[in-house]
Write a protein that holds these residues in place. Structure first.
Motif, PDB file in Angstrom:
ATOM      1  N   MET A   1       0.849  -1.193   0.000  1.00 46.56           N
ATOM      2  CA  MET A   1       0.000   0.000   0.000  1.00 46.56           C
ATOM      3  C   MET A   1       0.884   1.242   0.000  1.00 46.56           C
ATOM      4  SD  MET A   1      -2.803   1.212   2.833  1.00 46.56           S
ATOM      5  CE  MET A   1      -3.978  -0.014   2.325  1.00 46.56           C
ATOM      6  N   THR A   2       0.613   2.186  -0.861  1.00 49.63           N
ATOM      7  CA  THR A   2       1.404   3.398  -0.944  1.00 49.63           C
ATOM      8  C   THR A   2       0.951   4.398   0.104  1.00 49.63           C
ATOM      9  OG1 THR A   2      -0.111   4.445  -2.502  1.00 49.63           O
ATOM     10  CG2 THR A   2       1.614   3.037  -3.430  1.00 49.63           C
ATOM     11  N   HIS A 119      -0.894 -13.276   3.041  1.00 51.05           N
ATOM     12  CA  HIS A 119      -0.376 -11.918   2.871  1.00 51.05           C
ATOM     13  C   HIS A 119       0.447 -11.842   1.593  1.00 51.05           C
ATOM     14  CE1 HIS A 119       1.696  -8.092   3.983  1.00 51.05           C
ATOM     15  NE2 HIS A 119       0.555  -7.881   4.625  1.00 51.05           N
ATOM     16  N   ASP A 120       0.198 -10.813   0.789  1.00 53.66           N
ATOM     17  CA  ASP A 120       0.899 -10.709  -0.500  1.00 53.66           C
ATOM     18  C   ASP A 120       2.025  -9.685  -0.475  1.00 53.66           C
ATOM     19  OD1 ASP A 120      -0.383  -8.266  -0.462  1.00 53.66           O
ATOM     20  OD2 ASP A 120      -1.595  -8.624  -2.262  1.00 53.66           O
ATOM     21  N   GLY A 121       2.398  -9.246   0.736  1.00 55.99           N
ATOM     22  CA  GLY A 121       3.411  -8.209   0.855  1.00 55.99           C
ATOM     23  C   GLY A 121       2.818  -6.853   1.122  1.00 55.99           C
ATOM     24  N   LYS A 122       1.522  -6.705   0.823  1.00 58.47           N
ATOM     25  CA  LYS A 122       0.839  -5.433   1.055  1.00 58.47           C
ATOM     26  C   LYS A 122      -0.431  -5.612   1.890  1.00 58.47           C
ATOM     27  CE  LYS A 122       2.417  -3.191  -3.213  1.00 58.47           C
ATOM     28  NZ  LYS A 122       1.981  -2.501  -4.470  1.00 58.47           N
ATOM     29  N   GLN A 123      -1.220  -6.613   1.544  1.00 63.33           N
ATOM     30  CA  GLN A 123      -2.505  -6.818   2.206  1.00 63.33           C
ATOM     31  C   GLN A 123      -2.697  -8.285   2.570  1.00 63.33           C
ATOM     32  OE1 GLN A 123      -5.539  -5.209  -0.524  1.00 63.33           O
ATOM     33  NE2 GLN A 123      -6.027  -3.731   1.078  1.00 63.33           N
ATOM     34  N   ASP A 137      -6.085  -4.453   5.191  1.00 64.10           N
ATOM     35  CA  ASP A 137      -4.767  -3.929   5.514  1.00 64.10           C
ATOM     36  C   ASP A 137      -4.274  -4.523   6.831  1.00 64.10           C
ATOM     37  OD1 ASP A 137      -4.812  -2.067   3.290  1.00 64.10           O
ATOM     38  OD2 ASP A 137      -6.265  -0.923   4.463  1.00 64.10           O
ATOM     39  N   ASN A 387       1.228  -6.829  10.060  1.00 64.28           N
ATOM     40  CA  ASN A 387      -0.138  -6.278  10.196  1.00 64.28           C
ATOM     41  C   ASN A 387      -1.131  -7.338  10.673  1.00 64.28           C
ATOM     42  OD1 ASN A 387       1.150  -4.082   9.164  1.00 64.28           O
ATOM     43  ND2 ASN A 387      -0.050  -3.923   7.291  1.00 64.28           N
ATOM     44  N   GLN A 427       2.796   1.959   7.267  1.00 63.33           N
ATOM     45  CA  GLN A 427       2.083   1.092   6.341  1.00 63.33           C
ATOM     46  C   GLN A 427       2.140  -0.372   6.782  1.00 63.33           C
ATOM     47  OE1 GLN A 427       3.443   1.909   2.226  1.00 63.33           O
ATOM     48  NE2 GLN A 427       4.489   3.664   3.113  1.00 63.33           N
ATOM     49  N   GLN A 428       3.215  -0.707   7.502  1.00 62.10           N
ATOM     50  CA  GLN A 428       3.395  -2.099   7.859  1.00 62.10           C
ATOM     51  C   GLN A 428       4.140  -2.196   9.189  1.00 62.10           C
ATOM     52  OE1 GLN A 428       3.761  -5.085   4.662  1.00 62.10           O
ATOM     53  NE2 GLN A 428       5.780  -5.514   5.511  1.00 62.10           N
TER      54      GLN A 428
END
Length: 493
Positions: A1-2, A119-123, A137, A387, A427-428
């Protein structure tokens, strides 16, 4: 996520949070998120209604072993409790009422049991057993510890011709009046069932593998005047809450920490209760545990000993050999004839969020991470799973202390991270492996002098390797250390 995405989510009430479980702790998490203005929240519940263990357990005599005014959310007192230790249906109604007051039912997805979260690295991407999918998230497991029934493998169980069920899956269509009922197990559930059923059934057989210590707290009914005071004079209710809290912190909570004064006093009361309440010396000897009080969770009951001494009740201590069509055959050759057989044999307390499978971006599963036992930093976070947070995870203090109080502390701790997500400051977040190892070493060293280590028993406070998975110090220390995150223990980006 940016960073831009975080800012966008913030504007719409983000980040997006998925909660697993709509029991006591899941509802609490949902309430705290709502109070923080975070609206992109869904609660996945495997059953058809909320409530967790109070939904699952409806057996005769069910009640909480914590005084009801203390077994309540601190922000949502209930002035209408009928007894000091409220029956289960009142507790279930309380959680339903609080959930409705905070508008949570519209966020709950019923009959939606999680099968896998990846988890895909972002969500996080959650796949449920009904085929539905969700993305988040932040993933919060609020699945509790007492919701996977444990049923022992007894030879011949399938041959029994009567009704047979686990205490957490009570079949209320089965008549009990005038029938021969057998209960396997001697924990708190079995004690409550014994008290409730012995006056009603023709014959009651309690099959005991391990004797339990019984603490004789009464369960008086709150008078109409007391309820009026609780309802119309809120200060009285708050005072009662805090007096009960302090009494538990300085008695039952401390008694598990070692051979201290609270342990000596409360143990003496439990020993005296057995000595004075059971008349027959043979029965008294069979009811005498061979371990220290508090090694297992102490059973609260004002009348268990009275009820097991009724003419229609028997305590069976000969080991179960097998189940037959007409009842249970014990090792002494006796056949205990039964119409109804109840397994009050507890739960798989060490499963936590499992059997739902968690998989991180590198393909590592939670089962891999917990191959040598369940571990979580500060009870809430697992290295390698960003997360992801847990309420009532490993090392939560639950030794004769209300889980609802520890859950409030843990949820506020988790909210410190989520608030920073909401403000776009991170973000994480992920627990550091070295921080977890240091934490576990501290837990192991702290547990060395506790009753769980020195008391001479096995209990659900120990994992399969014999490790204590409870907080080994005072509740006040837990409060202090959980006031705010130790940011150096986490990787934050």
């Amino acid at each position: 996520m940016t960073q831009a995405a975080v800012a966008q989510d913030t504007a719409t009430g983000g980040p997006r949070v998925i909660i697993i479980g709509a029991g006591m702790s899941g509802l609490l998490m949902g309430i705290r998120l709502q109070q923080a203005g975070i609206t992109d929240v869904e609660i996945l519940e495997k059953s058809h209604k909320l409530g967790g263990t109070w939904r699952e357990n409806t057996y005769p005599g069910i009640a909480c072993d914590i005084p009801s005014h203390f077994y309540s959310y601190s922000f949502a007192p209930n002035p209408g409790w009928s007894h000091w230790f409220a029956p289960g249906e009142e507790i279930q109604a309380y959680f339903e009422r609080v959930a409705a007051d905070y508008g949570l039912p519209e966020r709950i997805r019923y009959n939606t049991e999680g099968a896998e979260a990846r988890h895909d690295g972002k969500q996080w991407h959650i796949r449920c057993k009904d085929g539905s999918t969700y993305s988040a998230d932040i993933l919060v497991a609020a699945t509790g510890v007492l919701h996977h029934p444990h049923s022992p493998e007894i030879p011949g169980l399938e041959d029994f011709e009567g009704a047979c069920f686990h205490s957490a899956q009570w079949d209320h269509s089965v008549p009990l009046e005038g029938r021969r009922v057998g209960v396997v197990g001697t924990g708190s559930t079995a004690a409550q069932i014994t008290s409730a059923l012995t006056p009603k059934v023709a014959r009651f057989s309690l099959f005991q593998r391990t004797a339990q210590w019984i603490f004789p707290l009464p369960n008086p009914e709150h008078s109409g005047f007391a309820k009026w005071c609780f309802r119309h004079l809120p200060g009285i209710g708050k005072l009662w809450y805090h007096l009960t809290r302090l009494s538990f912190q300085w008695s039952f909570s401390r008694a598990v920490l070692g051979h201290n004064l609270p342990h000596r006093i409360l143990s003496a009361i439990a020993r005296r209760n057995l000595e004075k309440s059971v008349r027959d010396p043979d029965l008294r000897e069979r009811l005498q545990p061979d371990y220290e009080p508090f090694c297992k969770r102490l059973i609260i009951s004002p009348d268990f000993y009275d009820k097991i001494q009724r003419d229609n009740a028997e305590l069976v201590t000969s080991p179960i050999e097998r189940v037959e069509a007409g009842g249970i055959r014990t090792a002494d050759g006796a056949l205990h004839q039964l119409d109804v057989l109840v397994m009050a044999t507890g739960f798989h307390a060490q499963r936590y969020v499992r059997p739902m499978q968690l998989i991180n971006a590198q393909g590592r599963t939670l089962d891999d991470a917990w191959a040598d036992g369940a571990k979580a930093l500060r009870s809430v976070a697992v290295p390698g799973f960003p997360n992801y947070f847990m309420v009532a995870g490993p090392y939560t203090p639950v030794g004769n202390y209300p889980l609802i109080s520890t859950s409030e502390i843990q949820v506020d701790y988790i909210m410190a991270f989520i608030e920073r997500f909401k403000r776009g400051e991170l973000q994480q977040v992920e627990a550091k492996e070295d921080a977890l190892q240091s934490f576990v070493r501290d837990m192991d060293e702290g547990a060395a002098g506790t009753i769980w280590r020195t008391g001479g028993c096995n209990s659900w406070y120990l994992d399969a390797n014999g490790n204590v998975t409870m907080w080994p110090w005072s509740f006040e220390r837990f409060q202090r250390e959980m006031q705010r995150p130790q940011w150096e223990e986490f990787n934050v980006s």
